[in-house]
Write an enzyme that holds these catalytic residues in place. Structure first.
Site, short mmCIF file in Angstrom:
data_model
loop_
_atom_site.label_atom_id
_atom_site.label_comp_id
_atom_site.label_asym_id
_atom_site.label_seq_id
_atom_site.Cartn_x
_atom_site.Cartn_y
_atom_site.Cartn_z
N HIS A 158 36.85 -23.90 -15.72
CA HIS A 158 35.58 -24.55 -16.05
C HIS A 158 35.66 -26.07 -15.97
O HIS A 158 34.63 -26.73 -16.00
CB HIS A 158 35.13 -24.13 -17.46
CG HIS A 158 34.68 -22.71 -17.51
ND1 HIS A 158 33.36 -22.34 -17.53
CD2 HIS A 158 35.40 -21.55 -17.50
CE1 HIS A 158 33.28 -21.02 -17.54
NE2 HIS A 158 34.49 -20.51 -17.53
N ASP A 366 33.59 -34.40 -15.36
CA ASP A 366 33.08 -33.17 -15.98
C ASP A 366 33.14 -32.06 -14.95
O ASP A 366 32.73 -32.26 -13.80
CB ASP A 366 31.61 -33.40 -16.40
CG ASP A 366 31.23 -32.64 -17.66
OD1 ASP A 366 31.86 -31.60 -17.93
OD2 ASP A 366 30.30 -33.08 -18.36
C1 GDG Z 1 32.73 -26.92 -20.25
C2 GDG Z 1 32.99 -27.97 -19.16
C3 GDG Z 1 31.13 -26.96 -17.81
C4 GDG Z 1 25.48 -29.02 -26.81
N1 GDG Z 1 25.04 -29.47 -27.99
C5 GDG Z 1 24.36 -28.47 -28.55
C6 GDG Z 1 24.38 -27.38 -27.67
N2 GDG Z 1 25.08 -27.75 -26.62
C7 GDG Z 1 25.27 -26.89 -25.44
C8 GDG Z 1 24.52 -27.46 -24.28
C9 GDG Z 1 25.24 -26.83 -23.11
C10 GDG Z 1 26.66 -26.72 -23.65
O1 GDG Z 1 26.61 -26.84 -25.06
C11 GDG Z 1 27.54 -27.86 -23.15
O2 GDG Z 1 27.91 -27.55 -21.86
P1 GDG Z 1 28.49 -28.64 -20.86
O3 GDG Z 1 28.55 -28.00 -19.53
O4 GDG Z 1 27.60 -29.83 -20.88
O5 GDG Z 1 29.90 -29.09 -21.42
P2 GDG Z 1 31.27 -28.46 -22.10
O6 GDG Z 1 31.03 -27.96 -23.46
O7 GDG Z 1 32.27 -29.56 -21.98
O8 GDG Z 1 31.68 -27.23 -21.16
C12 GDG Z 1 31.72 -28.25 -18.38
C13 GDG Z 1 31.04 -25.89 -18.89
O9 GDG Z 1 32.28 -25.70 -19.57
C14 GDG Z 1 30.63 -24.53 -18.28
O10 GDG Z 1 31.49 -24.14 -17.28
O11 GDG Z 1 29.84 -27.22 -17.30
O12 GDG Z 1 31.96 -29.16 -17.32
O13 GDG Z 1 33.52 -29.17 -19.71
O14 GDG Z 1 24.76 -25.55 -22.83
O15 GDG Z 1 23.17 -27.13 -24.38
N3 GDG Z 1 23.79 -26.20 -27.91
C15 GDG Z 1 23.12 -26.09 -29.10
N4 GDG Z 1 23.05 -27.12 -30.00
C16 GDG Z 1 23.64 -28.32 -29.76
O16 GDG Z 1 23.55 -29.25 -30.55
N5 GDG Z 1 22.53 -24.92 -29.38
#
Ligand code: GDG
Length: 460
Positions: A158, A366
């Site tokens: 990821h 990222d």
């Molecule tokens: C890893 C990789 C890759 C965030 N704050 C809240 C909340 N979130 C949710 C977001 C989004 C998820 O968490 C974050 O996803 P990201 O992709 O931005 O980042 P990582 O957590 O670092 O994830 C990344 C991912 O895996 C998938 O393969 O894209 O590059 O680092 O869905 O909405 N959700 C809620 N409340 C919050 O305050 N409910």
């Protein structure tokens, strides 16, 4: 149809829509994928026991069966807080300055991967497809092979794959990469990370890579390709249309009192470039004094990985920086940064995205970044907002119509905000349509299908 066995560090039981808490990207994506498959999600429960027993706790939640094990406190220190989050996470995000190399981390990582293999192996039936996730579990495939598992096993990373020259700073890097060859399919988020992997294989392992994605090292052949992860578009559209989202959207719009909202949503992590983002926004305020009081930055940053010191440090420095910027520029009736250290429910988030004219998503590195895709999916088609996106997020390779910026450059962030504010509606709509098409078509179901189809096609 074969069953699907998903194995990841943590198993997050699907939460009912709209319930609070900061689910990571992996959890959000996998609960959606698993809802469609008969199968099992295996991982660590998040709990510790004094001595490892290998006892498995089974549960069933919203159509998803899960099986979890408890680990020892030393396992968590060495494997999770240690090798995964203090060594691999920074290194794979190009931060060798933050990567810690401690021999005990490496042995704890191997031990926990062995524990996973020993406990999950008896649950695997001959026809099952096994799908292992992320940097916590790189050697698991080879350990499952040692336990006699002959099934097709795939691995998806990821996070980014670092350039070969950086990866060689990891002690025993060869052993780690060689263990990946036990899988049948290896998936990366983007062609860029795939190329870095291929480059390592050729330079360091003397292997070669065919144009069709087959990698050959010695007598082993593995399929490696890019499968960009998507969001659960339909589920997110429902969240956007929900009363909870409407309420959240109105709450933010009312409190904005006619000002534009710029939104950022990120786990509190140094890879997300929050300090650089705040500095870029500060530069914008400095250079555009006529805009002061007319907009604000809403940064939602739920804390993550509190056990790792670096995260405590970043939290302190962001508290200080946001406080300083607010102190410098605030007026009696305006605060430039609303910096919120708590998580919100999905419906609330959907409503906040909808209310924001601009999303400022500027990770330094990222794997993908799902927030960028969620922001696009939440927009009003007749009056969409603008996505400013770091060119170093995997998502930038798909969302080409975003305003792509260099997250290290204050000027670039500042210029992008200025461009976004001045963008005519027709251009906003044109850009949004192009991005929305990708986000809708290449959603999480598409991603899962691409990966699982490749795994089914692979032959041992
Ligand atoms: C890893 C990789 C890759 C965030 N704050 C809240 C909340 N979130 C949710 C977001 C989004 C998820 O968490 C974050 O996803 P990201 O992709 O931005 O980042 P990582 O957590 O670092 O994830 C990344 C991912 O895996 C998938 O393969 O894209 O590059 O680092 O869905 O909405 N959700 C809620 N409340 C919050 O305050 N409910």
């Amino acid at each position: 149809m074969s069953r699907l066995i998903v194995i990841s560090n943590r198993v997050a039981a699907p939460t009912p829509q709209g319930e609070g808490g900061a689910q990571g990207g992996l959890a959000v994506a996998l609960s959606a994928a698993l809802r469609e498959y008969q199968g099992l999600w295996f991982g660590w429960s998040g709990k510790t026991v004094e001595e490892f027993t290998g006892d498995i706790e089974f549960a069933r939640h919203d159509g998803v069966s899960s099986a979890t094990i408890d680990l020892e406190p030393q396992d968590v220190d060495e494997y999770y807080n240690g090798y995964a989050n203090r060594t691999l996470w920074p290194l794979f995000h190009y931060r060798i300055d933050l990567a810690e190399y401690d021999r005990s981390f490496g042995s704890g990582y191997e031990r926990v991967n062995e524990r996973f293999a020993e406990t999950v192996a008896p649950l695997i039936e001959p026809d099952d497809l096994v799908w292992v996730h992320d940097y916590h579990l790189i050697p698991l495939g080879s350990q499952l092979r040692e336990s006699g598992i002959r099934n097709r096993i795939g691995f998806f990373l990821h996070i980014p794959w670092p350039p070969a020259r950086l990866l060689t700073s990891l002690p025993a890097h060869e052993r780690l990469v060689l263990s990946l060859l036990a899988y049948d399919v290896i998936g990366f988020q983007t062609a860029e990370w795939l190329e870095s992997f291929q480059n390592y294989v050729e330079r360091e392992l003397g292997g070669h890579c065919d144009a069709d994605g087959t990698i050959h090292v010695g007598d082993r052949s593995v399929h490696a390709a890019a499968y960009p992860i998507g969001i659960d578009y339909k589920e997110f559209q429902q969240a956007v249309a929900s009363p909870g989202a409407h309420e959240a959207c109105s709450r933010l719009t009312e409190s904005a009192a006619g000002r534009h909202t710029i939104i950022g949503v990120d786990r509190l992590d140094y890879s997300k470039g929050l300090a650089e983002r705040f500095e870029g926004y500060r530069r914008f305020l400095e250079d555009n004094d006529h805009c002061r009081g007319k907009l604000f930055l809403l940064q939602i940053a739920p804390p993550s990985r509190g056990e790792v010191d670096t995260y405590e440090t970043i939290r302190e420095s962001l508290d200080e920086l946001s406080g300083r910027i607010n102190g410098e520029y605030a007026e009696v009736d305006w605060v430039p940064i609303r910096y919120v250290n708590q998580g919100y429910g999905r419906e609330d988030l959907a409503g906040f995205y909808r209310a924001a004219k601009i999303a400022l998503i500027t990770p330094l590195r990222d794997g993908m970044n799902l927030v960028a895709k969620e922001y696009v999916a939440a927009q009003d088609p007749d009056d969409p907002g603008i996505l400013i996106l770091s060119r170093f997020a995997g998502a930038a390779l798909q969302l080409k119509e975003a305003l792509l910026c260099n997250p290290y450059s204050k000027e670039d962030i500042s210029d992008s905000i200025r461009r976004a504010l001045a963008m005519p509606k027709e251009e906003r709509i044109r850009r949004w349509r192009a991005m929305n098409e990708v986000v809708e078509k290449q959603d999480v179901v598409w991603w899962r299908k691409c990966f699982v189809d490749a795994l089914e096609r692979s032959r041992r």
